[in-house]
Write a protein that holds these residues in place. Structure first.
Motif, PDB file in Angstrom:
ATOM      1  N   SER A  18       0.841  -1.198   0.000  1.00 31.30           N
ATOM      2  CA  SER A  18       0.000   0.000   0.000  1.00 31.30           C
ATOM      3  C   SER A  18       0.877   1.248   0.000  1.00 31.30           C
ATOM      4  N   GLN A  58     -12.088   9.535  -5.606  1.00 26.77           N
ATOM      5  CA  GLN A  58     -11.473   8.452  -6.367  1.00 26.77           C
ATOM      6  C   GLN A  58     -10.845   9.012  -7.635  1.00 26.77           C
ATOM      7  N   ASN A  61      -6.606   4.700 -12.098  1.00 24.61           N
ATOM      8  CA  ASN A  61      -5.641   3.647 -11.754  1.00 24.61           C
ATOM      9  C   ASN A  61      -5.650   3.267 -10.276  1.00 24.61           C
ATOM     10  N   GLY A  62      -6.820   3.342  -9.628  1.00 24.64           N
ATOM     11  CA  GLY A  62      -6.932   2.891  -8.247  1.00 24.64           C
ATOM     12  C   GLY A  62      -6.467   3.870  -7.197  1.00 24.64           C
ATOM     13  N   PHE A  63      -6.115   5.076  -7.583  1.00 23.00           N
ATOM     14  CA  PHE A  63      -5.712   6.081  -6.611  1.00 23.00           C
ATOM     15  C   PHE A  63      -6.924   6.752  -5.969  1.00 23.00           C
ATOM     16  N   GLU A  64      -6.768   7.127  -4.727  1.00 26.57           N
ATOM     17  CA  GLU A  64      -7.768   7.930  -4.048  1.00 26.57           C
ATOM     18  C   GLU A  64      -7.057   8.917  -3.135  1.00 26.57           C
ATOM     19  N   ARG A  77      -3.537   7.996  -1.724  1.00 26.49           N
ATOM     20  CA  ARG A  77      -3.388   6.602  -1.296  1.00 26.49           C
ATOM     21  C   ARG A  77      -3.637   5.659  -2.461  1.00 26.49           C
ATOM     22  N   LYS A  78      -3.040   4.480  -2.319  1.00 25.88           N
ATOM     23  CA  LYS A  78      -3.344   3.384  -3.238  1.00 25.88           C
ATOM     24  C   LYS A  78      -3.173   2.091  -2.464  1.00 25.88           C
ATOM     25  N   VAL A  81       0.292  -1.051  -5.056  1.00 31.22           N
ATOM     26  CA  VAL A  81       0.992  -0.367  -6.144  1.00 31.22           C
ATOM     27  C   VAL A  81       1.561  -1.365  -7.147  1.00 31.22           C
ATOM     28  N   ASP A  85       3.600   2.379 -11.517  1.00 33.04           N
ATOM     29  CA  ASP A  85       3.256   3.586 -10.765  1.00 33.04           C
ATOM     30  C   ASP A  85       4.484   4.425 -10.437  1.00 33.04           C
TER      31      ASP A  85
END
Lengths: 115, 113
Positions: A18, A58, A61-64, A77-78, A81, A85
């Motif tokens: 993470s 959000q 590519n899954g980032f928030e 945050r992700k 990874v 990235d």
């Protein structure tokens, strides 16, 4: 006056781990908040932005990121990874008194993901 | 879709000479254009904000005499680096805004020799 602080110049994580990249801001007016990514020898790509409402936004590519008014922070945050990235991540504020037309950037955090 | 083109992508100029770079908005009307510089190992510094039919606002440490900007219409802006020296090298980025979003070009990378 606006300023953005990214306290970590470099972060190294293992693939699958993470991630949290920290950002604190100072603004005399209500800002919009952004995270951008810069891949090697490229320009800027928008990851996500916060205007108002739900403090967790959000992105691609899954980032928030989570906005905290009390802490003047907007951490990225992700959950997991990927080696792709690896890049430099910039936090930015855009002040309302310019109609959100321009940005003030932090110094960036260089992320290295180890396979 | 909305795109911002910057050209040239890379350029080399001799110390003391000048270099002009351009920013073209495609698919939207660029009511404002902001120019930034990323010096080696540094972040993006705002040089100036140009809004059509308004005066161009330069940030501290940047002047019109050094970085003159033209923004003649809603699709085009240019900036010149006059008398370029080593400290002017870096990636120059333009960010163009329509009603809602800011779109960035890929930048013009300036090398000064």
């Amino acid at each position: 006056a606006q300023s953005v602080t990214q306290p970590d110049a470099r972060v190294t994580v293992s693939e699958g781990a993470s991630l949290q990249l920290r950002c604190k801001y100072s603004s005399s007016v209500t800002p919009y908040l952004f995270w951008y990514v810069q891949y090697p020898r490229q320009g800027l790509q928008l990851l996500l932005k916060y205007y108002s409402g739900d403090p967790v936004v959000q992105g691609v590519n899954g980032f928030e990121a989570e906005f905290s008014k009390s802490n003047s922070s907007f951490h990225l945050r992700k959950a997991s990874v990927h080696w792709s990235d690896s890049a430099v991540y910039f936090c930015a504020v855009s002040p309302s008194n310019t109609g959100y037309q321009n940005f003030y950037f932090g110094k960036g955090t260089s992320l290295t993901v180890i396979p | 879709g909305a795109l911002v083109y910057q050209y040239p992508r890379r350029t080399i100029c001799k110390s003391g000479t000048s270099m002009r770079m351009e920013c073209q908005a495609v698919g939207f009307q660029a009511t404002s254009v902001a120019w930034y510089r990323q010096s080696p190992q540094k972040t993006f510094e705002l040089i100036a904000l140009s809004t059509v039919n308004s005066a161009i606002k330069y940030e501290q440490n940047f002047t019109q005499e050094k970085f003159p900007i033209s923004h003649p219409n809603l699709s085009f802006s240019s900036m010149t680096v006059l008398n370029a020296y080593l400290e002017d090298r870096g990636l120059y980025l333009c960010g163009a805004k329509d009603r809602g979003e800011v779109f960035f070009g890929k930048g013009t990378r300036l090398t000064v020799v």
